[in-house]
Enzyme design. Sequence first.
Site, PDB file in Angstrom:
ATOM      1  N   THR A   1      37.530  46.271  39.529  1.00 27.95           N
ATOM      2  CA  THR A   1      38.751  45.924  40.275  1.00 27.95           C
ATOM      3  C   THR A   1      39.943  45.846  39.329  1.00 27.95           C
ATOM      4  O   THR A   1      39.790  45.846  38.112  1.00 27.95           O
ATOM      5  CB  THR A   1      38.593  44.563  40.983  1.00 27.95           C
ATOM      6  N   ASP A   2      41.146  45.793  39.926  1.00 25.15           N
ATOM      7  CA  ASP A   2      42.343  45.594  39.110  1.00 25.15           C
ATOM      8  C   ASP A   2      43.206  44.503  39.726  1.00 25.15           C
ATOM      9  O   ASP A   2      42.810  43.875  40.711  1.00 25.15           O
ATOM     10  CB  ASP A   2      43.103  46.914  38.918  1.00 25.15           C
ATOM     11  N   ALA A   3      44.365  44.273  39.134  1.00 24.32           N
ATOM     12  CA  ALA A   3      45.195  43.143  39.535  1.00 24.32           C
ATOM     13  C   ALA A   3      45.725  43.267  40.959  1.00 24.32           C
ATOM     14  O   ALA A   3      46.287  42.317  41.504  1.00 24.32           O
ATOM     15  CB  ALA A   3      46.350  42.959  38.544  1.00 24.32           C
ATOM     16  N   MET A   4      45.571  44.447  41.577  1.00 25.72           N
ATOM     17  CA  MET A   4      45.972  44.591  42.976  1.00 25.72           C
ATOM     18  C   MET A   4      44.883  44.016  43.890  1.00 25.72           C
ATOM     19  O   MET A   4      45.030  43.999  45.110  1.00 25.72           O
ATOM     20  CB  MET A   4      46.242  46.074  43.294  1.00 25.72           C
ATOM     21  N   GLY A   5      43.778  43.551  43.273  1.00 24.49           N
ATOM     22  CA  GLY A   5      42.715  42.907  44.047  1.00 24.49           C
ATOM     23  C   GLY A   5      41.722  43.894  44.633  1.00 24.49           C
ATOM     24  O   GLY A   5      40.821  43.515  45.382  1.00 24.49           O
TER      25      GLY A   5
END
Lengths: 140, 140, 140, 140
Positions: free
Chosen positions: D13-17
């Site tokens: 995953t990344d910081a965009m969820g």
Amino acid sequence: MHVTETRVRYADTDAMGVVHHANYLVYFEIGRTELIRREGLPYADLERDGLRLAVVEAALRYRHPARYDDALLIATAVTEVTGVRIRFEYVISLQASGRPLVEGHTVLASLDERGRPRRLPPELRAALEGMVEAGADEDR
Amino acid sequence: MHVTETRVRYADTDAMGVVHHANYLVYFEIGRTELIRREGLPYADLERDGLRLAVVEAALRYRHPARYDDALLIATAVTEVTGVRIRFEYVISLQASGRPLVEGHTVLASLDERGRPRRLPPELRAALEGMVEAGADEDR
Amino acid sequence: MHVTETRVRYADTDAMGVVHHANYLVYFEIGRTELIRREGLPYADLERDGLRLAVVEAALRYRHPARYDDALLIATAVTEVTGVRIRFEYVISLQASGRPLVEGHTVLASLDERGRPRRLPPELRAALEGMVEAGADEDR
Amino acid sequence: MHVTETRVRYADTDAMGVVHHANYLVYFEIGRTELIRREGLPYADLERDGLRLAVVEAALRYRHPARYDDALLIATAVTEVTGVRIRFEYVISLQASGRPLVEGHTVLASLDERGRPRRLPPELRAALEGMVEAGADEDR
């Protein structure tokens, strides 16, 4: 001790022909995720309730490399639980031969959505504490 | 102590909105790579000569999270060199504020292409030993 | 066309001894991030204002592999802007020789924090549209 | 069409969820690996025989995001085989609802260990060609 299986993805390897050493932290994470899921408390649900478990300490000892497509066993144990911290220990081994490859531990801190310390939900804490006792009997 | 800079990629973050904890091992690797490059011995060249430096031990302490696009400073020191092993210590901090985020160490073993122990090339060993002395003077 | 530089991390490689093909999407992302930063509109700031730019389409053509420690140039151009979408095109080449390695494009959609379509902020749209014109003059 | 299952790792995953868009190429790779394994020709074995299958083209269309811990289905089909190339098509969907999330294709070239074109081993080519025919009957 909870055992889960994972398979090495090609993207997990590096130019040395083996799994890049950072990825064993990802395998540790799979191990504790599955251990928590088995207790009926999926981490994705805990996150929806605003809980964050952040790694505050990690250590790894690399004995033998894993390679592409290896089936790995991740053995995970809870070895300590306090109001705001959990310590997990791990042994990753080759499924085919049982050979241990990497072992280590992580300490996780319980945080709220803004990153401030927050006590573990009582349900989760109780479940984890139950596993420590069991772990102490079986594995030491 | 050698200091190099890196910037957090979006792909380095996770759903907690911060850098995934495994990626600090990747930043450590950037730190020691640049330290070795500065000595005129790029790791890519050493690999072409059949040398492999494999991580056999790692430990990390996470104090504060890094976020997407943060400019990070990776301070790397050589703290021990033997015929077949090198120990590096690291502190990762925010460039903007100097705030330390993560610290740790790794131990690397010198191997040949087949993964068997091999003594460090004398040139590399001498260069690294030189840095240990310097490090002891400046940083302790 | 905006050009930024990045260096291949060891963790970006795979057992084939070259950069894993998924990582060129990460390099594309570095390219467009730096292009937007140059316009004085860092993506991290846009995110703080609730904007999300999500990749909805991507394509890549791989001509030659990049290897560990290669210094890469990422050339990025904005080739289309509408109220809710931006199209970027990329060429990644070796800094040392100028040899083109990978080229491709991505289309990004403008979303709000909940993932619903949202018009691009006028400032960002104007800046990007200005680049399309410039791009048309210089690069075609 | 071959269907395999994978679960989204936190590190994906990344910081965009949501899952970072580059990782769907990793999921595609899992899909074709399992498809080839089902034919009794594990890619790890092919590599030991000196074969390399390198991605030379990829395209993806992102419809909906996957999230941490989602169980995904990766449907993979062989849609074209020549002496030196294979085209795979993919649809990734949510196991729980069947909702399609991402679709795309990759073209792989057959290479030797030094990266030069090499004809596909007859056994592999025949197995893959057999799948194309089947695919044409069932899926179009």
